[in-house]
Design a protein around this motif. Structure first.
Motif, PDB file in Angstrom:
ATOM      1  N   TRP A  45      54.488 -12.566  96.093  1.00  0.00           N
ATOM      2  CA  TRP A  45      54.542 -11.132  96.315  1.00  0.00           C
ATOM      3  C   TRP A  45      55.790 -10.594  95.636  1.00  0.00           C
ATOM      4  N   ASN A  46      55.769  -9.326  95.320  1.00  0.00           N
ATOM      5  CA  ASN A  46      56.908  -8.687  94.669  1.00  0.00           C
ATOM      6  C   ASN A  46      57.268  -7.394  95.376  1.00  0.00           C
ATOM      7  N   VAL A 129      55.290  -3.091  98.440  1.00  0.00           N
ATOM      8  CA  VAL A 129      55.109  -4.486  98.034  1.00  0.00           C
ATOM      9  C   VAL A 129      53.710  -4.610  97.447  1.00  0.00           C
ATOM     10  N   ASP A 130      53.544  -5.574  96.548  1.00  0.00           N
ATOM     11  CA  ASP A 130      52.244  -5.705  95.900  1.00  0.00           C
ATOM     12  C   ASP A 130      51.251  -6.528  96.716  1.00  0.00           C
ATOM     13  N   ASN A 131      51.733  -7.277  97.709  1.00  0.00           N
ATOM     14  CA  ASN A 131      50.847  -8.085  98.559  1.00  0.00           C
ATOM     15  C   ASN A 131      51.474  -8.169  99.945  1.00  0.00           C
ATOM     16  N   ALA A 134      51.041 -11.536 102.004  1.00  0.00           N
ATOM     17  CA  ALA A 134      51.886 -12.615 101.491  1.00  0.00           C
ATOM     18  C   ALA A 134      53.348 -12.347 101.832  1.00  0.00           C
ATOM     19  N   ALA A 135      53.766 -11.085 101.744  1.00  0.00           N
ATOM     20  CA  ALA A 135      55.148 -10.726 102.071  1.00  0.00           C
ATOM     21  C   ALA A 135      55.444 -11.039 103.531  1.00  0.00           C
ATOM     22  N   ASP A 138      55.693 -14.852 104.035  1.00  0.00           N
ATOM     23  CA  ASP A 138      56.911 -15.355 103.417  1.00  0.00           C
ATOM     24  C   ASP A 138      58.147 -14.969 104.223  1.00  0.00           C
ATOM     25  N   GLN A 177      51.898  -1.583 101.513  1.00  0.00           N
ATOM     26  CA  GLN A 177      51.070  -2.096 100.420  1.00  0.00           C
ATOM     27  C   GLN A 177      51.014  -1.046  99.311  1.00  0.00           C
TER      28      GLN A 177
END
Length: 178
Positions: A45-46, A129-131, A134-135, A138, A177
Motif C-alpha cells: 500500500w502507498n 491510501v491506495d489500499n 492492506a494499510a 500492515d 481509500q
C-alpha cells in the motif's frame, strides 16, 4: 533620553538573540511531492495526498460564513451524517479541502471534543491510501492502533479508518481509500 538608549539596547539584544537562533539550511536539500512518505521493503500500500483537515466548530453557520464570506472559499451546505454523529460542511480549497464538523447530538465524538475545546479546533487530518485494507493490516503489524476494527464508509462515500492519536504523535489520523 535614558529611555531611548535603554530601548535601543534592548532592541539590539533582542535582534542578537534571534539572529543566534537562526540555523542555515544545507544547500541541495529539496522536498519531493512525488515520493511517498511510506517507504517499505515491499509495499503493498502507498500513502497518498492530504485529502482534508477537519476542524470541530461550536457554531457551524458562523464558521461557514467566515470561510465563505471573509476568505471567499467555496463552501457547501451542511450535510448531516447521523452514522458519524456530525453535521459537516465542506470547504473547497482547490488543492485540498477542509471539513467543518459540528455535533449531531450529545453523544457525538465532536460534542466531547468541543466540551474540552470550547472554541473548537483542529480535530483530525485525512490522508489518502491506495489500499486501505492492506494499510490497516500492515499498521496493525506495526502496533499502530485504530479506533475501529475495520474501515467504514466516511463522509465522502469511501472507506475510512481512524488511527489512534497516541500512536501518531498526538494527531488523530484518518486514512481514506483513494
Amino acid at each position: 533620553m535614558r529611555r531611548v538608549v535603554k530601548a535601543a539596547a534592548l532592541a539590539a539584544g533582542a535582534t542578537g538573540l534571534f539572529s543566534s537562533v537562526q540555523t542555515p539550511v544545507a544547500a541541495g536539500r529539496s522536498f519531493s511531492t512525488s515520493q511517498s512518505y511510506h517507504q517499505a521493503s515491499n509495499p503493498v500500500w502507498n500513502l497518498g495526498r492530504l485529502n482534508h483537515v477537519a476542524v470541530a466548530v461550536p457554531d457551524l453557520e458562523k464558521a461557514s460564513s467566515f470561510y465563505r464570506d471573509v476568505l471567499g472559499a467555496q463552501v457547501s451546505e451542511a450535510v448531516p451524517l447521523p452514522e458519524h454523529g456530525v453535521s459537516v460542511v465542506f470547504v473547497n480549497l482547490g488543492n485540498t479541502k477542509m471539513e467543518l464538523l459540528h455535533p449531531l447530538g450529545s453523544d457525538s465524538p465532536i460534542a466531547g471534543f468541543l466540551q474540552k475545546n470550547k472554541a473548537g479546533g483542529m480535530h483530525h487530518v485525512c490522508i489518502e491510501v491506495d489500499n486501505i485494507n492492506a494499510a490497516v493490516m500492515d499498521l496493525k503489524k506495526k502496533k499502530i492502533r485504530s479506533l475501529s476494527d475495520e474501515a467504514k464508509i466516511g463522509a465522502h462515500g469511501k472507506p475510512v479508518i481512524f488511527l489512534h492519536p497516541k500512536d501518531c504523535g498526538g494527531v488523530l489520523v484518518e486514512l481514506e481509500q483513494a
